[in-house]
Design a protein around this motif. Sequence first.
Motif, PDB file in Angstrom:
ATOM      1  N   VAL A  71       0.861  -1.180   0.000  1.00  0.00           N
ATOM      2  CA  VAL A  71       0.000   0.000   0.000  1.00  0.00           C
ATOM      3  C   VAL A  71       0.897   1.230   0.000  1.00  0.00           C
ATOM      4  N   THR A  72       0.840   1.992  -1.095  1.00  0.00           N
ATOM      5  CA  THR A  72       1.681   3.175  -1.273  1.00  0.00           C
ATOM      6  C   THR A  72       1.208   3.931  -2.513  1.00  0.00           C
ATOM      7  N   ASN A  73       1.571   5.175  -2.597  1.00  0.00           N
ATOM      8  CA  ASN A  73       1.368   5.912  -3.845  1.00  0.00           C
ATOM      9  C   ASN A  73       2.692   6.076  -4.584  1.00  0.00           C
ATOM     10  N   ASP A  74       3.739   5.469  -4.050  1.00  0.00           N
ATOM     11  CA  ASP A  74       5.042   5.445  -4.716  1.00  0.00           C
ATOM     12  C   ASP A  74       4.952   4.411  -5.840  1.00  0.00           C
ATOM     13  N   ARG A  75       5.593   4.669  -6.937  1.00  0.00           N
ATOM     14  CA  ARG A  75       5.572   3.722  -8.062  1.00  0.00           C
ATOM     15  C   ARG A  75       6.798   2.810  -8.068  1.00  0.00           C
ATOM     16  N   PHE A  76       7.811   3.101  -7.262  1.00  0.00           N
ATOM     17  CA  PHE A  76       9.039   2.302  -7.159  1.00  0.00           C
ATOM     18  C   PHE A  76       9.706   2.085  -8.520  1.00  0.00           C
ATOM     19  N   ARG A  77       9.658   3.069  -9.381  1.00  0.00           N
ATOM     20  CA  ARG A  77      10.234   2.937 -10.729  1.00  0.00           C
ATOM     21  C   ARG A  77      11.723   2.613 -10.705  1.00  0.00           C
ATOM     22  N   ASP A  78      12.449   3.185  -9.739  1.00  0.00           N
ATOM     23  CA  ASP A  78      13.895   2.934  -9.640  1.00  0.00           C
ATOM     24  C   ASP A  78      14.210   1.485  -9.272  1.00  0.00           C
ATOM     25  N   TRP A  79      13.218   0.753  -8.811  1.00  0.00           N
ATOM     26  CA  TRP A  79      13.424  -0.610  -8.340  1.00  0.00           C
ATOM     27  C   TRP A  79      12.846  -1.660  -9.293  1.00  0.00           C
ATOM     28  N   ALA A  80      12.276  -1.225 -10.407  1.00  0.00           N
ATOM     29  CA  ALA A  80      11.571  -2.149 -11.300  1.00  0.00           C
ATOM     30  C   ALA A  80      12.470  -3.246 -11.871  1.00  0.00           C
ATOM     31  N   ASP A  81      13.750  -2.971 -12.081  1.00  0.00           N
ATOM     32  CA  ASP A  81      14.649  -4.006 -12.601  1.00  0.00           C
ATOM     33  C   ASP A  81      14.820  -5.149 -11.597  1.00  0.00           C
ATOM     34  N   GLN A  82      15.051  -4.792 -10.315  1.00  0.00           N
ATOM     35  CA  GLN A  82      15.240  -5.817  -9.278  1.00  0.00           C
ATOM     36  C   GLN A  82      13.906  -6.414  -8.807  1.00  0.00           C
ATOM     37  N   HIS A  83      12.829  -5.630  -8.942  1.00  0.00           N
ATOM     38  CA  HIS A  83      11.509  -6.054  -8.460  1.00  0.00           C
ATOM     39  C   HIS A  83      10.463  -5.814  -9.547  1.00  0.00           C
ATOM     40  N   PRO A  84      10.479  -6.639 -10.611  1.00  0.00           N
ATOM     41  CA  PRO A  84       9.541  -6.428 -11.717  1.00  0.00           C
ATOM     42  C   PRO A  84       8.070  -6.537 -11.299  1.00  0.00           C
ATOM     43  N   GLU A  85       7.817  -7.147 -10.152  1.00  0.00           N
ATOM     44  CA  GLU A  85       6.436  -7.275  -9.673  1.00  0.00           C
ATOM     45  C   GLU A  85       5.763  -5.916  -9.443  1.00  0.00           C
ATOM     46  N   VAL A  86       6.565  -4.842  -9.260  1.00  0.00           N
ATOM     47  CA  VAL A  86       5.956  -3.517  -9.037  1.00  0.00           C
ATOM     48  C   VAL A  86       5.169  -3.039 -10.252  1.00  0.00           C
ATOM     49  N   GLU A  87       5.437  -3.655 -11.401  1.00  0.00           N
ATOM     50  CA  GLU A  87       4.717  -3.262 -12.610  1.00  0.00           C
ATOM     51  C   GLU A  87       3.501  -4.159 -12.882  1.00  0.00           C
ATOM     52  N   GLU A  88       3.305  -5.175 -12.028  1.00  0.00           N
ATOM     53  CA  GLU A  88       2.151  -6.054 -12.185  1.00  0.00           C
ATOM     54  C   GLU A  88       0.901  -5.379 -11.640  1.00  0.00           C
ATOM     55  N   GLU A  89      -0.192  -5.558 -12.353  1.00  0.00           N
ATOM     56  CA  GLU A  89      -1.483  -5.004 -11.948  1.00  0.00           C
ATOM     57  C   GLU A  89      -1.841  -5.452 -10.532  1.00  0.00           C
ATOM     58  N   GLY A  90      -2.153  -4.504  -9.658  1.00  0.00           N
ATOM     59  CA  GLY A  90      -2.619  -4.823  -8.318  1.00  0.00           C
ATOM     60  C   GLY A  90      -1.543  -5.036  -7.271  1.00  0.00           C
ATOM     61  N   HIS A  91      -0.270  -5.102  -7.684  1.00  0.00           N
ATOM     62  CA  HIS A  91       0.784  -5.320  -6.680  1.00  0.00           C
ATOM     63  C   HIS A  91       0.937  -4.085  -5.786  1.00  0.00           C
ATOM     64  N   LEU A  92       0.924  -2.910  -6.401  1.00  0.00           N
ATOM     65  CA  LEU A  92       0.984  -1.666  -5.644  1.00  0.00           C
ATOM     66  C   LEU A  92      -0.443  -1.146  -5.491  1.00  0.00           C
ATOM     67  N   VAL A  93      -0.846  -0.954  -4.267  1.00  0.00           N
ATOM     68  CA  VAL A  93      -2.201  -0.512  -3.960  1.00  0.00           C
ATOM     69  C   VAL A  93      -2.165   0.972  -3.644  1.00  0.00           C
ATOM     70  N   ARG A  94      -2.791   1.747  -4.517  1.00  0.00           N
ATOM     71  CA  ARG A  94      -2.862   3.189  -4.289  1.00  0.00           C
ATOM     72  C   ARG A  94      -4.002   3.484  -3.330  1.00  0.00           C
ATOM     73  N   GLY A  95      -3.926   4.653  -2.732  1.00  0.00           N
ATOM     74  CA  GLY A  95      -4.985   5.065  -1.820  1.00  0.00           C
ATOM     75  C   GLY A  95      -4.930   6.554  -1.599  1.00  0.00           C
ATOM     76  N   GLY A  96      -5.804   7.017  -0.748  1.00  0.00           N
ATOM     77  CA  GLY A  96      -5.844   8.434  -0.432  1.00  0.00           C
ATOM     78  C   GLY A  96      -7.183   8.807   0.169  1.00  0.00           C
ATOM     79  N   TYR A  97      -7.479  10.077   0.088  1.00  0.00           N
ATOM     80  CA  TYR A  97      -8.723  10.602   0.648  1.00  0.00           C
ATOM     81  C   TYR A  97      -9.467  11.398  -0.402  1.00  0.00           C
ATOM     82  N   ARG A  98     -10.766  11.148  -0.496  1.00  0.00           N
ATOM     83  CA  ARG A  98     -11.668  11.924  -1.355  1.00  0.00           C
ATOM     84  C   ARG A  98     -12.800  12.411  -0.481  1.00  0.00           C
ATOM     85  N   SER A  99     -13.000  13.701  -0.477  1.00  0.00           N
ATOM     86  CA  SER A  99     -14.054  14.293   0.362  1.00  0.00           C
ATOM     87  C   SER A  99     -13.930  13.813   1.808  1.00  0.00           C
ATOM     88  N   GLY A 100     -12.679  13.704   2.285  1.00  0.00           N
ATOM     89  CA  GLY A 100     -12.425  13.311   3.665  1.00  0.00           C
ATOM     90  C   GLY A 100     -12.568  11.831   3.959  1.00  0.00           C
TER      91      GLY A 100
END
Length: 138
Positions: A98-127
């Motif tokens: 769970v992060t809004n970081d894309r980890f682009r600098d790590w994609a070579d060592q951790h290709p899973e960061v580019e797989e759909e659903g591996h990185l879970v974005r989040g945040g707040y909308r209307s509180g």
Amino acid sequence: MKKRWIVLDGSNIMHWKGNGADLATVREVTRRLGEMGYVPCVVFDANAGYKLNNRYQDDAELAKRLGLPSARVLVVAKGTIADEIILSAARDQNARIVTNDRFRDWADQHPEVEEEGHLVRGGYRSGRLWLNLPDEAP
């Protein structure tokens, strides 16, 4: 039932509300994930305590403040790159991150960061907290 581990980028999440570092944001995310059946583990940069309270705070202190067992909270050592720990922990546990970081600098060592659903974005909308998980629409 098998545990569904999920790794949280605590230093990223604590800024989701956009008005400085706030541990309550991380607490709300861990609570929501727990309600959804996940076992949240939180990794913080070494300077997280300074951003939150102008002083160093260790794993045990932040765990207590989050209401989590200390074994599920890690403040990385000074000079350690938290991203590497987050990515390795997620790989070891076959967990999402769970992060809004894309980890682009790590994609070579951790290709899973580019797989759909591996990185879970989040945040707040209307509180209100939203998490882009299959269990919950954003």
